[in-house]
Design a protein around this motif. Structure first.
Motif, PDB file in Angstrom:
ATOM      1  N   ILE A 167       0.862  -1.177   0.000  1.00  0.00           N
ATOM      2  CA  ILE A 167       0.000   0.000   0.000  1.00  0.00           C
ATOM      3  C   ILE A 167       0.899   1.227   0.000  1.00  0.00           C
ATOM      4  CG2 ILE A 167      -1.773   1.278   1.253  1.00  0.00           C
ATOM      5  CD1 ILE A 167      -2.571  -1.422   2.541  1.00  0.00           C
ATOM      6  N   GLU A 168       0.536   2.196  -0.809  1.00  0.00           N
ATOM      7  CA  GLU A 168       1.333   3.421  -0.930  1.00  0.00           C
ATOM      8  C   GLU A 168       0.384   4.612  -1.013  1.00  0.00           C
ATOM      9  OE1 GLU A 168       3.743   5.368  -4.625  1.00  0.00           O
ATOM     10  OE2 GLU A 168       4.038   3.236  -4.259  1.00  0.00           O
ATOM     11  N   LYS A 169       0.707   5.665  -0.253  1.00  0.00           N
ATOM     12  CA  LYS A 169      -0.122   6.864  -0.296  1.00  0.00           C
ATOM     13  C   LYS A 169       0.731   8.082   0.035  1.00  0.00           C
ATOM     14  CE  LYS A 169      -4.441   8.939   1.202  1.00  0.00           C
ATOM     15  NZ  LYS A 169      -5.669   8.779   1.966  1.00  0.00           N
ATOM     16  N   THR A 170       0.431   9.196  -0.634  1.00  0.00           N
ATOM     17  CA  THR A 170       1.127  10.454  -0.392  1.00  0.00           C
ATOM     18  C   THR A 170       0.255  11.344   0.477  1.00  0.00           C
ATOM     19  OG1 THR A 170       2.270  10.301  -2.506  1.00  0.00           O
ATOM     20  CG2 THR A 170       2.146  12.480  -1.508  1.00  0.00           C
ATOM     21  N   PHE A 171       0.881  11.977   1.459  1.00  0.00           N
ATOM     22  CA  PHE A 171       0.201  12.887   2.371  1.00  0.00           C
ATOM     23  C   PHE A 171       0.880  14.247   2.334  1.00  0.00           C
ATOM     24  CE2 PHE A 171      -0.354   8.654   4.165  1.00  0.00           C
ATOM     25  CZ  PHE A 171      -1.700   8.624   4.476  1.00  0.00           C
ATOM     26  N   THR A 172       0.103  15.300   2.518  1.00  0.00           N
ATOM     27  CA  THR A 172       0.643  16.653   2.641  1.00  0.00           C
ATOM     28  C   THR A 172       0.501  17.078   4.090  1.00  0.00           C
ATOM     29  OG1 THR A 172       0.017  17.210   0.383  1.00  0.00           O
ATOM     30  CG2 THR A 172       0.462  19.054   1.869  1.00  0.00           C
ATOM     31  N   ILE A 173       1.583  17.519   4.688  1.00  0.00           N
ATOM     32  CA  ILE A 173       1.576  17.954   6.090  1.00  0.00           C
ATOM     33  C   ILE A 173       0.988  19.358   6.154  1.00  0.00           C
ATOM     34  CG2 ILE A 173       2.998  18.479   8.107  1.00  0.00           C
ATOM     35  CD1 ILE A 173       5.021  16.415   6.951  1.00  0.00           C
ATOM     36  N   ILE A 174      -0.055  19.528   6.952  1.00  0.00           N
ATOM     37  CA  ILE A 174      -0.669  20.845   7.097  1.00  0.00           C
ATOM     38  C   ILE A 174      -0.502  21.411   8.512  1.00  0.00           C
ATOM     39  CG2 ILE A 174      -2.268  20.573   5.177  1.00  0.00           C
ATOM     40  CD1 ILE A 174      -4.472  19.846   7.136  1.00  0.00           C
ATOM     41  N   ASP A 175       0.090  20.624   9.395  1.00  0.00           N
ATOM     42  CA  ASP A 175       0.385  21.101  10.745  1.00  0.00           C
ATOM     43  C   ASP A 175       1.543  22.105  10.662  1.00  0.00           C
ATOM     44  OD1 ASP A 175       1.593  21.337  13.380  1.00  0.00           O
ATOM     45  OD2 ASP A 175       0.478  19.556  13.960  1.00  0.00           O
ATOM     46  N   LYS A 176       1.382  23.261  11.277  1.00  0.00           N
ATOM     47  CA  LYS A 176       2.413  24.303  11.209  1.00  0.00           C
ATOM     48  C   LYS A 176       3.730  23.865  11.840  1.00  0.00           C
ATOM     49  CE  LYS A 176       0.774  26.781  15.319  1.00  0.00           C
ATOM     50  NZ  LYS A 176       1.807  26.396  16.232  1.00  0.00           N
ATOM     51  N   SER A 228      15.106   8.076  13.048  1.00  0.00           N
ATOM     52  CA  SER A 228      15.082   8.196  11.591  1.00  0.00           C
ATOM     53  C   SER A 228      13.980   9.138  11.129  1.00  0.00           C
ATOM     54  CB  SER A 228      14.884   6.825  10.953  1.00  0.00           C
ATOM     55  OG  SER A 228      15.964   5.986  11.233  1.00  0.00           O
ATOM     56  N   LEU A 229      12.822   9.015  11.734  1.00  0.00           N
ATOM     57  CA  LEU A 229      11.691   9.864  11.353  1.00  0.00           C
ATOM     58  C   LEU A 229      11.996  11.332  11.615  1.00  0.00           C
ATOM     59  CD1 LEU A 229       8.778  10.144  10.348  1.00  0.00           C
ATOM     60  CD2 LEU A 229       8.018   9.695  12.694  1.00  0.00           C
ATOM     61  N   MET A 230      12.587  11.621  12.753  1.00  0.00           N
ATOM     62  CA  MET A 230      12.877  13.007  13.104  1.00  0.00           C
ATOM     63  C   MET A 230      13.961  13.623  12.206  1.00  0.00           C
ATOM     64  SD  MET A 230      10.700  13.732  15.400  1.00  0.00           S
ATOM     65  CE  MET A 230      11.333  15.329  15.828  1.00  0.00           C
ATOM     66  N   THR A 231      14.845  12.807  11.668  1.00  0.00           N
ATOM     67  CA  THR A 231      15.905  13.340  10.809  1.00  0.00           C
ATOM     68  C   THR A 231      15.390  13.794   9.447  1.00  0.00           C
ATOM     69  OG1 THR A 231      16.525  11.183   9.893  1.00  0.00           O
ATOM     70  CG2 THR A 231      17.684  11.918  11.890  1.00  0.00           C
ATOM     71  N   LEU A 232      14.172  13.408   9.093  1.00  0.00           N
ATOM     72  CA  LEU A 232      13.625  13.814   7.804  1.00  0.00           C
ATOM     73  C   LEU A 232      13.416  15.330   7.726  1.00  0.00           C
ATOM     74  CD1 LEU A 232      10.971  11.062   7.008  1.00  0.00           C
ATOM     75  CD2 LEU A 232      13.219  11.369   5.966  1.00  0.00           C
ATOM     76  N   GLY A 233      12.982  15.918   8.824  1.00  0.00           N
ATOM     77  CA  GLY A 233      12.772  17.365   8.846  1.00  0.00           C
ATOM     78  C   GLY A 233      11.607  17.846   8.006  1.00  0.00           C
ATOM     79  N   ALA A 234      10.604  17.018   7.817  1.00  0.00           N
ATOM     80  CA  ALA A 234       9.433  17.407   7.022  1.00  0.00           C
ATOM     81  C   ALA A 234       8.597  18.434   7.784  1.00  0.00           C
ATOM     82  CB  ALA A 234       8.589  16.185   6.684  1.00  0.00           C
ATOM     83  N   GLY A 235       8.210  19.497   7.088  1.00  0.00           N
ATOM     84  CA  GLY A 235       7.452  20.563   7.719  1.00  0.00           C
ATOM     85  C   GLY A 235       6.153  20.871   6.999  1.00  0.00           C
ATOM     86  N   GLU A 236       5.520  21.917   7.432  1.00  0.00           N
ATOM     87  CA  GLU A 236       4.241  22.333   6.873  1.00  0.00           C
ATOM     88  C   GLU A 236       4.348  22.515   5.354  1.00  0.00           C
ATOM     89  OE1 GLU A 236       0.822  25.723   7.634  1.00  0.00           O
ATOM     90  OE2 GLU A 236       2.882  26.176   8.177  1.00  0.00           O
TER      91      GLU A 236
END
Length: 88
Positions: free
Chosen positions: A2-11, A49-57
């Protein structure tokens, strides 16, 4: 798989508290859960590992789930993402 793309909207993007909830949720499944951001893939069972991604709003992440309990693992992962990290 299963594969899905999400957009982060949390500031605040992906930060420590929701990341910990997400890792805790995913860790109970046998399936492999991978998050991809800017071409880098990490195991969602590792908070470091998750925190090193640095994904933001406004950033997009892709989630891949594969394994014997992938349906349930994906559903719970998606639910936590929507509640804790606020994605669409």
């Amino acid at each position: 798989m299963i594969e899905k793309t999400f957009t982060i909207i949390d500031k605040d993007g992906i930060h420590a508290r929701p990341a910990a909830i997400l890792v805790s949720t995913v860790s109970k499944f046998k399936s492999e859960v991978i998050v991809e951001y800017k071409g880098k893939q990490v195991n969602l069972k590792s908070i470091t590992s998750l925190m090193t991604l640095g994904a933001g709003e406004g950033d997009q992440i892709k989630v891949f789930v594969e394994g014997p309990d992938e349906e349930e693992a994906f559903q719970e992962t998606e639910a936590v993402l929507k509640i804790s990290i606020v994605v669409k």
